[in-house]
Write an enzyme that holds these catalytic residues in place. Sequence first.
Site, PDB file in Angstrom:
ATOM      1  N   GLU A   1      11.357   3.700   6.351  1.00  0.00           N
ATOM      2  CA  GLU A   1      10.267   3.447   7.292  1.00  0.00           C
ATOM      3  C   GLU A   1      10.392   4.276   8.561  1.00  0.00           C
ATOM      4  OE1 GLU A   1       9.912  -0.774   7.713  1.00  0.00           O
ATOM      5  OE2 GLU A   1       9.371  -1.029   5.611  1.00  0.00           O
TER       6      GLU A   1
ATOM      7  N   LYS B   1       0.363  -8.277   4.078  1.00  0.00           N
ATOM      8  CA  LYS B   1       0.509  -7.061   3.278  1.00  0.00           C
ATOM      9  C   LYS B   1      -0.551  -7.101   2.185  1.00  0.00           C
ATOM     10  CE  LYS B   1       5.529  -6.483   3.927  1.00  0.00           C
ATOM     11  NZ  LYS B   1       6.861  -6.617   3.277  1.00  0.00           N
TER      12      LYS B   1
END
EC number: 4.2.1.11
Length: 426
Positions: A205, A337
């Site tokens: 990330e 999500k």
Amino acid sequence: MSAIVDIVAREILDSRGNPTVEVDVELASGAKGRAAVPSGASTGAHEAVELRDGDKSRFGGKGVLKAVEHVETEILEALQGAESMDQVAIDEAMIDLDGTPNKARLGANAILAVSLAVAKASAEELQIPLYRYVGGVYARTLPVPMMNIVNGGQHADNPIDIQEFMIQPVGAPTLADAVRVGSEIFAQLKKNLSAAGHNTNVGDEGGFAPGLKSADDALGFITKAVEAAGYRPGDDVTFALDCAATEFYRDGLYVMEGEGKTLDSAGMVAYLADLAARYPIVSIEDGLAEDDWEGWAVLTATLGKTVQLVGDDLFVTNPDRLRRGIKAGVANSLLVKVNQIGTLSETLEAVETAQRAGYTAVMSHRSGETEDSTIADLAVATNCGQIKTGSLSRSDRTAKYNQLIRIENELATAARYAGRTILKTA
């Protein structure tokens, strides 16, 4: 109003070099929408199912040609001629066509790509931004970023048990300023890590993945970087954790190999409470395992009045699991999500369910991302006030920050940066 005339799917690569699904939807008017879906590394057991080919001769079995085929055959046949702006009906048609409780037959990756591409095509049809199409006239809140600047757990090859150490520039006046603050701290952290002899490789990330052994080490480096960059920890910048505790939960115990600790649920709660007492940690995600409901109740009773307790693997953006948590008084925030539940309409239902119950919502990326910036628009559309989209490196992460900057610029004086309004007060 315009009907769907064609849907085209393809296999592309995500930020880890793994295959994922991208879909183009075309309407009768000629308007088009494109969406690509992400994938996760630390996935909850209750998530909707990504369909992978399993053919070891291609991408080690991770290919998505079956999902692509489902889009271009069954899903196209079911949706061709459907009104693109009836999002709920379109999503329900795909859910019914799939016929499983977790979208395992057609694949959540196939269904979600179509769902998002339809919404984008509809926005294009109306010639309005996606955030305005989804959120309406009052979509104007720019979210506080949770910037993942130190990676551990499943996102990095280092001994740190906790998966994400994040900063939140709550004191910034605008989203653009928040991104600048984060970038300055990230650059300072790189200098500090390098000076201390640590590598400055980045994880999935975009955060650094140094060979630190404990949460205290990571939080110490972050604190010094914030201060050296000219900001005040706890005032200008707050901290957040994603423990991803399910990943080190074994036989009822939390086995933190990097820390050299083996804890029961009460011990894990005490460990997190100690960290929150010593650092300006205002948000903890997945502090306990996804099915440790009793432990979550203790964590919520202990920290819930002062710390945002975010359910990711716990809720998997599923309205039914979220309602169970609300009824039990577990956690106080939902991580959102889109690929955990698999359609836009179900995602929006989950956010609405959370907000009606007084829970916060945090829009989130996945560790395997693409250049698709849809979640930036969804964060503004839902006025959720917070977004997780990685660090200040890797274009798959900065694409979302750049889209938020564009949206803030477009909204001009109507834009509102959430800032300190996200903080809980005792």
